[in-house]
Design a protein around this motif. Structure first.
Motif, PDB file in Angstrom:
ATOM      1  N   GLU A  47       0.830  -1.212   0.000  1.00 42.13           N
ATOM      2  CA  GLU A  47       0.000   0.000   0.000  1.00 42.13           C
ATOM      3  C   GLU A  47       0.864   1.261   0.000  1.00 42.13           C
ATOM      4  O   GLU A  47       2.004   1.252   0.460  1.00 42.13           O
ATOM      5  CB  GLU A  47      -0.860   0.065   1.276  1.00 42.13           C
ATOM      6  N   VAL A  48       0.277   2.350  -0.488  1.00 42.60           N
ATOM      7  CA  VAL A  48       0.804   3.692  -0.235  1.00 42.60           C
ATOM      8  C   VAL A  48      -0.234   4.389   0.641  1.00 42.60           C
ATOM      9  O   VAL A  48      -1.396   4.528   0.251  1.00 42.60           O
ATOM     10  CB  VAL A  48       1.034   4.489  -1.536  1.00 42.60           C
ATOM     11  N   VAL A  49       0.201   4.791   1.835  1.00 47.61           N
ATOM     12  CA  VAL A  49      -0.707   5.406   2.816  1.00 47.61           C
ATOM     13  C   VAL A  49      -0.118   6.739   3.239  1.00 47.61           C
ATOM     14  O   VAL A  49       1.095   6.844   3.464  1.00 47.61           O
ATOM     15  CB  VAL A  49      -0.886   4.471   4.034  1.00 47.61           C
ATOM     16  N   THR A  50      -0.967   7.755   3.325  1.00 48.92           N
ATOM     17  CA  THR A  50      -0.469   9.066   3.746  1.00 48.92           C
ATOM     18  C   THR A  50      -0.959   9.426   5.148  1.00 48.92           C
ATOM     19  O   THR A  50      -2.051   9.041   5.563  1.00 48.92           O
ATOM     20  CB  THR A  50      -0.910  10.203   2.796  1.00 48.92           C
ATOM     21  N   THR A  89      19.574  -0.140   0.492  1.00 45.68           N
ATOM     22  CA  THR A  89      19.834  -0.784   1.783  1.00 45.68           C
ATOM     23  C   THR A  89      19.099  -2.114   1.955  1.00 45.68           C
ATOM     24  O   THR A  89      19.375  -2.846   2.894  1.00 45.68           O
ATOM     25  CB  THR A  89      19.413   0.135   2.946  1.00 45.68           C
ATOM     26  N   GLY A  90      18.144  -2.397   1.086  1.00 44.26           N
ATOM     27  CA  GLY A  90      17.325  -3.597   1.243  1.00 44.26           C
ATOM     28  C   GLY A  90      15.974  -3.306   1.870  1.00 44.26           C
ATOM     29  O   GLY A  90      15.160  -4.215   2.066  1.00 44.26           O
ATOM     30  N   ALA A  91      15.700  -2.037   2.196  1.00 43.17           N
ATOM     31  CA  ALA A  91      14.396  -1.674   2.772  1.00 43.17           C
ATOM     32  C   ALA A  91      13.279  -1.899   1.756  1.00 43.17           C
ATOM     33  O   ALA A  91      13.440  -1.611   0.577  1.00 43.17           O
ATOM     34  CB  ALA A  91      14.413  -0.214   3.202  1.00 43.17           C
ATOM     35  N   THR A  92      12.172  -2.420   2.239  1.00 48.44           N
ATOM     36  CA  THR A  92      10.990  -2.600   1.388  1.00 48.44           C
ATOM     37  C   THR A  92       9.815  -1.765   1.891  1.00 48.44           C
ATOM     38  O   THR A  92       8.789  -1.670   1.223  1.00 48.44           O
ATOM     39  CB  THR A  92      10.560  -4.072   1.348  1.00 48.44           C
ATOM     40  N   PHE A  93       9.960  -1.179   3.090  1.00 44.10           N
ATOM     41  CA  PHE A  93       8.928  -0.310   3.667  1.00 44.10           C
ATOM     42  C   PHE A  93       9.563   1.066   3.828  1.00 44.10           C
ATOM     43  O   PHE A  93      10.492   1.238   4.616  1.00 44.10           O
ATOM     44  CB  PHE A  93       8.460  -0.846   5.024  1.00 44.10           C
ATOM     45  N   LEU A  94       9.080   2.034   3.057  1.00 49.88           N
ATOM     46  CA  LEU A  94       9.708   3.355   2.991  1.00 49.88           C
ATOM     47  C   LEU A  94       8.849   4.384   3.702  1.00 49.88           C
ATOM     48  O   LEU A  94       7.640   4.497   3.439  1.00 49.88           O
ATOM     49  CB  LEU A  94       9.905   3.773   1.537  1.00 49.88           C
ATOM     50  N   LEU A  95       9.446   5.151   4.598  1.00 47.72           N
ATOM     51  CA  LEU A  95       8.767   6.254   5.271  1.00 47.72           C
ATOM     52  C   LEU A  95       9.315   7.543   4.678  1.00 47.72           C
ATOM     53  O   LEU A  95      10.490   7.884   4.887  1.00 47.72           O
ATOM     54  CB  LEU A  95       9.009   6.206   6.782  1.00 47.72           C
ATOM     55  N   LEU A  96       8.503   8.231   3.905  1.00 48.17           N
ATOM     56  CA  LEU A  96       8.939   9.428   3.177  1.00 48.17           C
ATOM     57  C   LEU A  96       8.284  10.656   3.794  1.00 48.17           C
ATOM     58  O   LEU A  96       7.054  10.790   3.789  1.00 48.17           O
ATOM     59  CB  LEU A  96       8.556   9.327   1.694  1.00 48.17           C
ATOM     60  N   ASP A  97       9.109  11.560   4.311  1.00 52.57           N
ATOM     61  CA  ASP A  97       8.598  12.743   5.010  1.00 52.57           C
ATOM     62  C   ASP A  97       8.608  13.938   4.063  1.00 52.57           C
ATOM     63  O   ASP A  97       9.673  14.450   3.706  1.00 52.57           O
ATOM     64  CB  ASP A  97       9.472  13.010   6.245  1.00 52.57           C
ATOM     65  N   MET A 111       7.541   8.266  -9.508  1.00 43.09           N
ATOM     66  CA  MET A 111       8.483   7.378  -8.830  1.00 43.09           C
ATOM     67  C   MET A 111       7.783   6.567  -7.729  1.00 43.09           C
ATOM     68  O   MET A 111       8.003   5.358  -7.598  1.00 43.09           O
ATOM     69  CB  MET A 111       9.622   8.221  -8.250  1.00 43.09           C
ATOM     70  N   ILE A 112       6.903   7.213  -6.957  1.00 46.21           N
ATOM     71  CA  ILE A 112       6.190   6.498  -5.890  1.00 46.21           C
ATOM     72  C   ILE A 112       5.267   5.435  -6.490  1.00 46.21           C
ATOM     73  O   ILE A 112       5.199   4.298  -5.998  1.00 46.21           O
ATOM     74  CB  ILE A 112       5.405   7.480  -5.002  1.00 46.21           C
ATOM     75  N   ARG A 113       4.592   5.770  -7.583  1.00 41.06           N
ATOM     76  CA  ARG A 113       3.722   4.778  -8.239  1.00 41.06           C
ATOM     77  C   ARG A 113       4.535   3.597  -8.775  1.00 41.06           C
ATOM     78  O   ARG A 113       4.104   2.445  -8.703  1.00 41.06           O
ATOM     79  CB  ARG A 113       2.906   5.441  -9.356  1.00 41.06           C
ATOM     80  N   LEU A 114       5.734   3.874  -9.289  1.00 37.88           N
ATOM     81  CA  LEU A 114       6.607   2.812  -9.789  1.00 37.88           C
ATOM     82  C   LEU A 114       7.069   1.901  -8.649  1.00 37.88           C
ATOM     83  O   LEU A 114       7.075   0.667  -8.790  1.00 37.88           O
ATOM     84  CB  LEU A 114       7.819   3.418 -10.509  1.00 37.88           C
ATOM     85  N   LEU A 115       7.438   2.502  -7.518  1.00 38.77           N
ATOM     86  CA  LEU A 115       7.860   1.699  -6.369  1.00 38.77           C
ATOM     87  C   LEU A 115       6.717   0.809  -5.884  1.00 38.77           C
ATOM     88  O   LEU A 115       6.934  -0.355  -5.531  1.00 38.77           O
ATOM     89  CB  LEU A 115       8.351   2.604  -5.236  1.00 38.77           C
ATOM     90  N   LYS A 116       5.503   1.340  -5.908  1.00 37.43           N
ATOM     91  CA  LYS A 116       4.334   0.528  -5.533  1.00 37.43           C
ATOM     92  C   LYS A 116       4.180  -0.661  -6.484  1.00 37.43           C
ATOM     93  O   LYS A 116       3.945  -1.792  -6.045  1.00 37.43           O
ATOM     94  CB  LYS A 116       3.077   1.405  -5.537  1.00 37.43           C
TER      95      LYS A 116
END
Length: 234
Positions: free
Chosen positions: A32-35, A151-159, A176-181
């Motif tokens: 998911e992408v959640v805001t 780094t291998g992270a799969t859960f990104l917290l973008l501020d 870019m966010i849609r591509l990562l999703k």
């Protein structure tokens, strides 16, 4: 329904004597992408720091893939596959783009290769020898996000990834966010601009005074525009 990838319950957070988070509760499913939407000072960034173990005084429950994180130090939390990209981006001025990209350690297998990152952010490949802080704001944001993908992270917290950027760059960040999703990443996004958030997110939590006061699915955002403008003081 499957257990959420990230589950936050009764999260309390303090800066010294100041009580900032008053029982934050939300969840994010894998992919998911959640805001987190809210005015300045609502507690959105503090929530991200509390999830990542970067807030000294925190209590409640933060589980990731079923594991409780609330007592873990931030370096252990990063090894679970979470990564935080701060609003100020944290680019090292003394290092060039390549050095900034390769500085963080790989903490988990499955991270993107440099070539993968260059495919998403072709600008970075052209600027590898440039000093990190000589990049445009948009390029610095791409560098900050590219750096955590390694780094291998799969859960990104973008501020606030779009803060202060020109509209054309905001569109690039959205793409870019849609591509990562599409690639299976999960994203928790702090935003004030719900119009931008509505182009990338599945759901929106509204934060006020350190707690969630509403949750709006993205397909209902048009029907709730007036309410959101009232919440956010737009």
């Amino acid at each position: 329904m499957a257990e959420p990838q990230l589950n936050v319950k009764d999260l309390q957070g303090f800066y010294g004597e100041s009580h900032i988070l008053h029982g934050m509760e939300f969840n994010v499913a894998k992919g998911e992408v959640v805001t987190l939407l809210g005015r300045n000072g609502a507690g959105k960034t503090t929530t991200m720091k509390a999830v990542m173990g970067m807030l000294a005084q925190r209590s409640g429950s933060v589980t990731f893939e079923g594991r409780e994180l609330i007592k873990l130090p931030s370096n252990e939390i990063a090894r679970q596959g979470l990564a935080f990209c701060p609003e100020e981006r944290g680019i090292f001025s003394s290092l060039n783009v390549y050095e900034n990209l390769t500085l963080p350690p790989v903490v988990k297998s499955g991270g993107m290769s440099l070539e993968d990152i260059y495919q998403i952010f072709p600008n970075l490949k052209e600027r590898l020898k440039s000093q990190g802080t000589k990049l445009s704001g948009g390029e610095q944001q791409m560098l900050a996000i590219g750096r955590i993908l390694r780094t291998g992270a799969t859960f990104l917290l973008l501020d606030e990834p779009t803060e202060g950027l020109a509209p054309v760059i905001v569109q690039q960040i959205g793409a870019m966010i849609r591509l990562l999703k599409q690639k299976g990443f999960t994203v928790l996004l702090v935003e004030q601009n719900f119009r931008f958030a509505s182009t990338v997110a599945d759901r929106h939590y509204v934060v006020e005074h350190g707690k969630v006061i509403d949750m709006i699915p993205n397909d209902q955002i048009a029907a709730n525009t007036d309410k959101l403008e009232q919440y956010l003081g737009v």
